[in-house]
Design a protein around this motif. Sequence first.
Motif, PDB file in Angstrom:
ATOM      1  N   SER A  23       1.767  -5.456  33.536  1.00 45.89           N
ATOM      2  CA  SER A  23       1.594  -6.303  34.990  1.00 45.89           C
ATOM      3  C   SER A  23       2.089  -7.174  35.482  1.00 45.89           C
ATOM      4  O   SER A  23       2.741  -7.335  36.561  1.00 45.89           O
ATOM      5  CB  SER A  23       0.116  -5.371  34.498  1.00 45.89           C
ATOM      6  OG  SER A  23      -0.232  -4.116  34.670  1.00 45.89           O
ATOM      7  N   ALA A  24       1.930  -8.610  34.868  1.00 48.06           N
ATOM      8  CA  ALA A  24       1.960  -9.687  34.994  1.00 48.06           C
ATOM      9  C   ALA A  24       3.131 -10.131  35.399  1.00 48.06           C
ATOM     10  O   ALA A  24       4.068 -10.466  36.852  1.00 48.06           O
ATOM     11  CB  ALA A  24       0.951 -10.571  34.450  1.00 48.06           C
ATOM     12  N   GLU A  25       3.967  -9.600  34.373  1.00 52.26           N
ATOM     13  CA  GLU A  25       5.374  -9.679  34.976  1.00 52.26           C
ATOM     14  C   GLU A  25       6.075  -9.083  35.616  1.00 52.26           C
ATOM     15  O   GLU A  25       6.886  -9.220  36.059  1.00 52.26           O
ATOM     16  CB  GLU A  25       6.178  -9.435  33.397  1.00 52.26           C
ATOM     17  CG  GLU A  25       5.415 -10.352  31.691  1.00 52.26           C
ATOM     18  CD  GLU A  25       5.947 -10.042  30.887  1.00 52.26           C
ATOM     19  OE1 GLU A  25       6.422  -9.061  30.377  1.00 52.26           O
ATOM     20  OE2 GLU A  25       5.893 -11.205  29.589  1.00 52.26           O
ATOM     21  N   ALA A  26       6.276  -7.524  35.639  1.00 48.82           N
ATOM     22  CA  ALA A  26       5.467  -6.905  36.818  1.00 48.82           C
ATOM     23  C   ALA A  26       5.847  -7.470  37.939  1.00 48.82           C
ATOM     24  O   ALA A  26       6.555  -6.909  39.118  1.00 48.82           O
ATOM     25  CB  ALA A  26       5.223  -5.521  36.520  1.00 48.82           C
ATOM     26  N   LEU A  27       5.102  -7.976  38.414  1.00 49.11           N
ATOM     27  CA  LEU A  27       4.284  -8.545  39.847  1.00 49.11           C
ATOM     28  C   LEU A  27       5.004  -9.944  39.756  1.00 49.11           C
ATOM     29  O   LEU A  27       6.067 -10.037  40.802  1.00 49.11           O
ATOM     30  CB  LEU A  27       2.802  -8.997  39.398  1.00 49.11           C
ATOM     31  CG  LEU A  27       2.061  -7.320  39.795  1.00 49.11           C
ATOM     32  CD1 LEU A  27       0.352  -8.363  39.863  1.00 49.11           C
ATOM     33  CD2 LEU A  27       1.957  -7.192  41.379  1.00 49.11           C
ATOM     34  N   ALA A  28       5.194 -10.867  38.829  1.00 53.18           N
ATOM     35  CA  ALA A  28       6.578 -11.590  39.090  1.00 53.18           C
ATOM     36  C   ALA A  28       8.243 -11.246  39.028  1.00 53.18           C
ATOM     37  O   ALA A  28       8.684 -11.797  39.994  1.00 53.18           O
ATOM     38  CB  ALA A  28       6.086 -12.325  37.684  1.00 53.18           C
ATOM     39  N   ALA A  29       8.400  -9.967  38.131  1.00 46.77           N
ATOM     40  CA  ALA A  29      10.258  -9.482  38.535  1.00 46.77           C
ATOM     41  C   ALA A  29      10.525  -9.470  40.084  1.00 46.77           C
ATOM     42  O   ALA A  29      11.445 -10.131  40.801  1.00 46.77           O
ATOM     43  CB  ALA A  29      10.174  -8.440  37.113  1.00 46.77           C
ATOM     44  N   ASP A  30       8.938  -8.788  40.808  1.00 50.12           N
ATOM     45  CA  ASP A  30       9.566  -9.225  42.671  1.00 50.12           C
ATOM     46  C   ASP A  30       8.572 -10.366  42.942  1.00 50.12           C
ATOM     47  O   ASP A  30       9.015 -10.017  44.170  1.00 50.12           O
ATOM     48  CB  ASP A  30       8.231  -7.757  42.837  1.00 50.12           C
ATOM     49  CG  ASP A  30       9.195  -6.656  43.475  1.00 50.12           C
ATOM     50  OD1 ASP A  30       9.118  -6.660  44.627  1.00 50.12           O
ATOM     51  OD2 ASP A  30      10.369  -6.012  43.015  1.00 50.12           O
ATOM     52  N   GLY A  31       9.170 -11.153  42.388  1.00 47.16           N
ATOM     53  CA  GLY A  31       8.436 -12.482  43.201  1.00 47.16           C
ATOM     54  C   GLY A  31       6.794 -12.789  43.769  1.00 47.16           C
ATOM     55  O   GLY A  31       7.091 -14.225  44.388  1.00 47.16           O
ATOM     56  N   ALA A  32       6.294 -12.127  43.283  1.00 48.74           N
ATOM     57  CA  ALA A  32       5.038 -12.793  43.195  1.00 48.74           C
ATOM     58  C   ALA A  32       4.562 -14.144  42.660  1.00 48.74           C
ATOM     59  O   ALA A  32       5.122 -14.023  41.858  1.00 48.74           O
ATOM     60  CB  ALA A  32       3.934 -11.980  42.091  1.00 48.74           C
ATOM     61  N   ARG A  33       3.978 -14.931  42.687  1.00 51.02           N
ATOM     62  CA  ARG A  33       3.348 -16.187  42.351  1.00 51.02           C
ATOM     63  C   ARG A  33       2.149 -15.199  41.077  1.00 51.02           C
ATOM     64  O   ARG A  33       1.579 -15.495  41.893  1.00 51.02           O
ATOM     65  CB  ARG A  33       3.168 -17.197  43.124  1.00 51.02           C
ATOM     66  CG  ARG A  33       4.111 -17.807  44.212  1.00 51.02           C
ATOM     67  CD  ARG A  33       3.588 -18.787  44.696  1.00 51.02           C
ATOM     68  NE  ARG A  33       3.488 -18.095  45.885  1.00 51.02           N
ATOM     69  CZ  ARG A  33       3.099 -18.848  47.079  1.00 51.02           C
ATOM     70  NH1 ARG A  33       2.988 -20.122  46.894  1.00 51.02           N
ATOM     71  NH2 ARG A  33       2.526 -18.280  47.806  1.00 51.02           N
ATOM     72  N   ILE A  34       2.123 -15.849  39.782  1.00 53.28           N
ATOM     73  CA  ILE A  34       1.364 -15.164  39.367  1.00 53.28           C
ATOM     74  C   ILE A  34       0.121 -16.516  39.035  1.00 53.28           C
ATOM     75  O   ILE A  34       0.772 -17.494  38.199  1.00 53.28           O
ATOM     76  CB  ILE A  34       1.711 -14.908  37.658  1.00 53.28           C
ATOM     77  CG1 ILE A  34       2.969 -13.450  38.103  1.00 53.28           C
ATOM     78  CG2 ILE A  34       0.917 -14.279  37.610  1.00 53.28           C
ATOM     79  CD1 ILE A  34       2.596 -12.300  39.041  1.00 53.28           C
ATOM     80  N   VAL A  35      -0.946 -16.193  38.354  1.00 56.40           N
ATOM     81  CA  VAL A  35      -2.522 -16.598  37.897  1.00 56.40           C
ATOM     82  C   VAL A  35      -2.406 -15.654  36.967  1.00 56.40           C
ATOM     83  O   VAL A  35      -3.349 -15.041  37.704  1.00 56.40           O
ATOM     84  CB  VAL A  35      -3.511 -16.896  39.054  1.00 56.40           C
ATOM     85  CG1 VAL A  35      -4.628 -17.866  38.204  1.00 56.40           C
ATOM     86  CG2 VAL A  35      -3.176 -17.610  40.160  1.00 56.40           C
ATOM     87  N   VAL A  36      -2.610 -16.086  36.157  1.00 60.82           N
ATOM     88  CA  VAL A  36      -2.603 -15.674  34.693  1.00 60.82           C
ATOM     89  C   VAL A  36      -4.182 -16.320  33.854  1.00 60.82           C
ATOM     90  O   VAL A  36      -4.270 -17.171  33.615  1.00 60.82           O
ATOM     91  CB  VAL A  36      -1.650 -15.163  33.589  1.00 60.82           C
ATOM     92  CG1 VAL A  36      -0.713 -16.641  33.285  1.00 60.82           C
ATOM     93  CG2 VAL A  36      -1.163 -14.425  32.832  1.00 60.82           C
ATOM     94  N   SER A  37      -5.085 -15.392  33.132  1.00 62.59           N
ATOM     95  CA  SER A  37      -5.592 -15.914  32.262  1.00 62.59           C
ATOM     96  C   SER A  37      -6.723 -14.791  30.696  1.00 62.59           C
ATOM     97  O   SER A  37      -5.245 -13.560  31.502  1.00 62.59           O
ATOM     98  CB  SER A  37      -7.147 -15.769  32.928  1.00 62.59           C
ATOM     99  OG  SER A  37      -7.853 -14.133  33.328  1.00 62.59           O
ATOM    100  N   ALA A  38      -6.482 -15.990  30.030  1.00 63.58           N
ATOM    101  CA  ALA A  38      -6.863 -14.716  28.558  1.00 63.58           C
ATOM    102  C   ALA A  38      -7.883 -16.103  27.913  1.00 63.58           C
ATOM    103  O   ALA A  38      -7.817 -17.168  28.492  1.00 63.58           O
ATOM    104  CB  ALA A  38      -5.372 -13.936  27.983  1.00 63.58           C
ATOM    105  N   ARG A  39      -8.013 -15.364  27.223  1.00 62.87           N
ATOM    106  CA  ARG A  39      -9.079 -16.314  26.090  1.00 62.87           C
ATOM    107  C   ARG A  39      -8.734 -17.061  25.215  1.00 62.87           C
ATOM    108  O   ARG A  39      -8.832 -17.851  24.980  1.00 62.87           O
ATOM    109  CB  ARG A  39     -10.354 -15.406  25.067  1.00 62.87           C
ATOM    110  CG  ARG A  39     -10.838 -14.493  26.787  1.00 62.87           C
ATOM    111  CD  ARG A  39     -12.243 -13.362  24.844  1.00 62.87           C
ATOM    112  NE  ARG A  39     -11.239 -12.615  25.050  1.00 62.87           N
ATOM    113  CZ  ARG A  39     -11.684 -11.707  23.809  1.00 62.87           C
ATOM    114  NH1 ARG A  39     -12.875 -11.880  23.327  1.00 62.87           N
ATOM    115  NH2 ARG A  39     -11.317 -10.532  23.396  1.00 62.87           N
TER     116      ARG A  39
END
Length: 241
Positions: A23-39
Amino acid sequence: MDLGISGKVALVTAGSRGLGRASAEALAADGARIVVSARHEDSLREAEQAIAALGTEVLAIAADITDPATPDRLVADAVQRFGRLDIVVANAGGPPPGSALDVDDDAIRAAVEANLLSSVRLVRAALPHMRAQNWGRLCCISSYSVVQPIPGLALSNAARSGLRAWAKTAAADLAAQDSGITLNLVCPGPHATDRMRELGGTGPMGDPADFGRVVAFVCSTHAGFVNGATIVVDGGATLAL
């Protein structure tokens, strides 16, 4: 199709692997700036590099989404870094398998914490920023178990069905407020992820990248009239329309 999200800021939790990362990569591919979190730091840094390679800005934050303080912190960090927050994709790892008659109170509490309350808290934390700009997209990744319970996954069935009920109620409240904000569930069936391998999944499985593109559309400018929907992405695995 241009989704109209170039330059917007999207927060994706549990985004270092599987459907969250897709999901993060799909949003990024369309130009969104991404904040991603994980443990887990290692997989988070790997995801950060992969998302940045798509040509967008990325802020990676190591955090446990089941900690009640984490949603507020993630939203605050996103706004501090980018000055805004437009999209939230709420995701969390699934609970362990178990029979409905055998799971104990602690296991139920942990499942609800991860797969219901974490999404509720993220929505609450993000809403003031989205209301201020009269635009926002809230998307909770759930499971096709909300349509048809999955044998042996009692904890997931219970917590995710609770999330669906809450989300549909909250989406109606947002619509009544004419807020410009939508709230939807995207519910995967079997996909080729570590989670499915851990559960011993067999048979046809979806491509996580395809799932991510569904999430990206739900979070796009074109989906402004999609609200309170449960969008099932399971290749026809459930037995009801």
